[in-house]
Design a protein around this motif. Structure first.
Motif, PDB file in Angstrom:
ATOM      1  N   ARG A 194      56.866  35.860  27.564  1.00 48.32           N
ATOM      2  CA  ARG A 194      56.666  36.957  28.517  1.00 48.32           C
ATOM      3  C   ARG A 194      57.756  36.965  29.583  1.00 48.32           C
ATOM      4  O   ARG A 194      58.281  38.027  29.945  1.00 48.32           O
ATOM      5  CB  ARG A 194      55.277  36.836  29.154  1.00 48.32           C
ATOM      6  CG  ARG A 194      54.125  37.106  28.192  1.00 48.32           C
ATOM      7  CD  ARG A 194      52.809  37.218  28.921  1.00 48.32           C
ATOM      8  NE  ARG A 194      52.397  35.957  29.518  1.00 48.32           N
ATOM      9  CZ  ARG A 194      51.678  35.026  28.895  1.00 48.32           C
ATOM     10  NH1 ARG A 194      51.305  35.210  27.634  1.00 48.32           N
ATOM     11  NH2 ARG A 194      51.320  33.917  29.502  1.00 48.32           N
ATOM     12  N   VAL A 195      58.088  35.785  30.108  1.00 43.14           N
ATOM     13  CA  VAL A 195      59.146  35.718  31.128  1.00 43.14           C
ATOM     14  C   VAL A 195      60.487  36.126  30.526  1.00 43.14           C
ATOM     15  O   VAL A 195      61.285  36.826  31.163  1.00 43.14           O
ATOM     16  CB  VAL A 195      59.223  34.303  31.729  1.00 43.14           C
ATOM     17  CG1 VAL A 195      60.383  34.203  32.717  1.00 43.14           C
ATOM     18  CG2 VAL A 195      57.917  33.955  32.429  1.00 43.14           C
ATOM     19  N   LEU A 198      60.653  39.837  30.184  1.00 42.24           N
ATOM     20  CA  LEU A 198      60.891  40.436  31.501  1.00 42.24           C
ATOM     21  C   LEU A 198      62.370  40.348  31.867  1.00 42.24           C
ATOM     22  O   LEU A 198      62.958  41.307  32.381  1.00 42.24           O
ATOM     23  CB  LEU A 198      60.032  39.731  32.548  1.00 42.24           C
ATOM     24  CG  LEU A 198      60.207  40.208  34.001  1.00 42.24           C
ATOM     25  CD1 LEU A 198      59.792  41.660  34.137  1.00 42.24           C
ATOM     26  CD2 LEU A 198      59.392  39.318  34.945  1.00 42.24           C
ATOM     27  N   LYS A 199      62.973  39.202  31.589  1.00 40.72           N
ATOM     28  CA  LYS A 199      64.402  39.045  31.862  1.00 40.72           C
ATOM     29  C   LYS A 199      65.222  40.042  31.041  1.00 40.72           C
ATOM     30  O   LYS A 199      66.154  40.665  31.568  1.00 40.72           O
ATOM     31  CB  LYS A 199      64.842  37.619  31.545  1.00 40.72           C
ATOM     32  CG  LYS A 199      66.336  37.384  31.744  1.00 40.72           C
ATOM     33  CD  LYS A 199      66.745  35.962  31.410  1.00 40.72           C
ATOM     34  CE  LYS A 199      68.248  35.785  31.547  1.00 40.72           C
ATOM     35  NZ  LYS A 199      68.689  34.398  31.243  1.00 40.72           N
ATOM     36  N   ALA A 201      64.308  42.923  30.004  1.00 42.92           N
ATOM     37  CA  ALA A 201      64.130  44.262  30.568  1.00 42.92           C
ATOM     38  C   ALA A 201      65.061  44.474  31.760  1.00 42.92           C
ATOM     39  O   ALA A 201      65.698  45.531  31.899  1.00 42.92           O
ATOM     40  CB  ALA A 201      62.671  44.453  30.985  1.00 42.92           C
ATOM     41  N   VAL A 240      64.273  35.319  37.744  1.00 46.95           N
ATOM     42  CA  VAL A 240      63.540  35.166  36.481  1.00 46.95           C
ATOM     43  C   VAL A 240      64.127  34.022  35.666  1.00 46.95           C
ATOM     44  O   VAL A 240      63.395  33.258  35.028  1.00 46.95           O
ATOM     45  CB  VAL A 240      63.575  36.489  35.689  1.00 46.95           C
ATOM     46  CG1 VAL A 240      62.943  36.304  34.307  1.00 46.95           C
ATOM     47  CG2 VAL A 240      62.834  37.578  36.450  1.00 46.95           C
TER      48      VAL A 240
END
Length: 253
Positions: A194-195, A198-199, A201, A240
């Protein structure tokens, strides 16, 4: 996470600032900028060691040298600090380019041995080293463009090819390292995945802004807002990444 963020930010100021001197026509940034970067790395590295020893329950004065000398992340911190001192001296004293590059390589090799780079072989550590270097040069370059607007258009024109190389290096090393750590394509099934998503994105967003910035530059338009937005997104990516570096990977736990 905060310790790693300080180390990454300090590396951007010191290494990115030293690199910016090579392409900025006004010779910025100055020695104070490099000194601030070195100070952040020192504080972050010290906090990293203290937090690690506290988590392991090693709290006596003798534990510090033992950790620094006998463990992979401990030796990485020592290498990082050695490279920091050498690169700061190179920037202040204006050492030859090859000596400055050797100092930068020492700093980055130490940085690559922290976090997940400490639990893998030299090839993966080299990926982390190249990834961190490209990120530091890119972020440091954008920071100097925002902080010193004088001769900005000329500096932007010279920074464009540098930023392109940084993006290519980040893309290749990021894909290979992510595949290694996630055990395949990243998925939202784990916190690491998930992290990482996010990075990715944020990376997609900053690449879009960089494309708009290049188009605006070609049309002789204003670039202040786009530069500030790119800097903000790179700062988020840095945060992040700091979180990602202390998140257990699906492949290795």
């Amino acid at each position: 996470m905060l310790a790693k963020y300080l180390i990454y930010l300090g590396s951007a100021l010191l290494l990115g600032g030293a690199a910016a001197r090579a392409w900025r026509p006004d010779g910025q940034p100055g020695a104070r900028w490099l000194g601030l970067g070195a100070a952040l790395i020192l504080v972050g590295g010290s906090a990293q060691v203290a937090l690690t020893l506290a988590a392991l329950g090693y709290l006596t004065p003798a534990d510090v040298p033992a950790y620094l000398q006998q463990t992979v992340p401990g030796r990485a911190v020592l290498t990082l600090l050695l490279g920091t001192a050498l690169l700061l001296a190179a920037g202040v004293a204006r050492w030859p380019a090859w000596l400055s590059m050797a100092a930068a390589g020492t700093l980055l090799w130490g940085l690559g041995g922290l976090g997940h780079g400490a639990t893998h072989g030299p090839s993966v550590r080299l990926l982390h080293t190249a990834h961190a270097g490209a990120m530091a040069v890119w972020l440091g370059g954008v920071l100097t463009l925002v902080s010193w607007p004088e001769q900005r258009l000329a500096a932007l024109a010279r920074f464009g090819p540098v930023a392109t190389v940084c993006v290519l290096v980040l893309g290749v090393t990021g894909v290979v390292a992510s595949w290694e750590h996630a055990g395949g394509m990243p998925t939202p099934d784990s916190r690491y995945g998930r992290v990482l998503l996010l990075k990715l994105a944020f990376v997609g967003a900053v690449l879009g802004v960089a494309g708009l910035l290049r188009r605006s530059l070609a049309r002789q338009g204003r670039v202040d807002a786009l530069l500030s937005l790119e800097l903000a997104l790179l700062g988020l990516i840095l945060a992040v990444t700091a979180s990602l570096s202390v998140t257990p990977t699906p492949a290795h736990g």
